[in-house]
Design a protein around this motif. Sequence first.
Motif, PDB file in Angstrom:
ATOM      1  N   VAL A   1      44.881 -39.054 -47.189  1.00 55.99           N
ATOM      2  CA  VAL A   1      44.134 -39.484 -48.067  1.00 55.99           C
ATOM      3  C   VAL A   1      42.730 -38.663 -48.096  1.00 55.99           C
ATOM      4  O   VAL A   1      42.273 -38.492 -49.032  1.00 55.99           O
ATOM      5  N   GLY A   2      42.394 -38.523 -47.002  1.00 57.27           N
ATOM      6  CA  GLY A   2      41.253 -37.770 -47.100  1.00 57.27           C
ATOM      7  C   GLY A   2      40.509 -37.428 -45.673  1.00 57.27           C
ATOM      8  O   GLY A   2      41.120 -37.454 -44.680  1.00 57.27           O
ATOM      9  N   ALA A   3      39.370 -36.960 -45.634  1.00 54.07           N
ATOM     10  CA  ALA A   3      38.678 -36.456 -44.546  1.00 54.07           C
ATOM     11  C   ALA A   3      37.359 -37.280 -44.274  1.00 54.07           C
ATOM     12  O   ALA A   3      36.629 -37.480 -45.356  1.00 54.07           O
ATOM     13  N   THR A   4      36.812 -37.412 -43.095  1.00 50.91           N
ATOM     14  CA  THR A   4      35.610 -38.199 -42.910  1.00 50.91           C
ATOM     15  C   THR A   4      34.974 -37.348 -41.620  1.00 50.91           C
ATOM     16  O   THR A   4      35.638 -36.846 -40.896  1.00 50.91           O
ATOM     17  N   PHE A   5      33.495 -37.364 -41.490  1.00 49.78           N
ATOM     18  CA  PHE A   5      33.050 -36.588 -40.296  1.00 49.78           C
ATOM     19  C   PHE A   5      32.329 -37.385 -39.415  1.00 49.78           C
ATOM     20  O   PHE A   5      31.555 -38.177 -39.793  1.00 49.78           O
TER      21      PHE A   5
END
Length: 141
Positions: A135-139
């Motif tokens: 789905v995506g990336a977060t940091f």
Amino acid sequence: ANVSDTLWKCPLTATGRFNGVCTALTNATAPGFNQTSIIAFQTFADTTYGYVADLSSRLWKCPMDANGNFSGACTALTNIPAFTTTNVVSLQSFSGTTYAYLGDGSTNVWQCPLDPDTGNFSSDCIASSGFNLTVGATFYP
């Protein structure tokens, strides 16, 4: 974003509540947005861009004005091999380079370097694979 061909700009109060009528933002560049899922913002060379993931094989880069409207034509950013879909985009800088991280619903999360002058991809995107339906990336700070 609301999984349509439109983004929505909504005024908020100081406490974060909706305040007034939302305005539709559409992409006049053919073929336009597919199904908007998220927008992230970054400034390059004194221009702020909205990076729109729209569940297509493109990531859209749209110049923004001070009022949160599109100030010009959106540009389709693509990769070879093509993204399966652009589900979510996150922007993060490391060692002076800003990257767009894209989950595309495949086994890959893509890292795409952005040119500091134009905000376009400055070279091919690199896949990190082994995931399931990204789905995506977060940091984390």
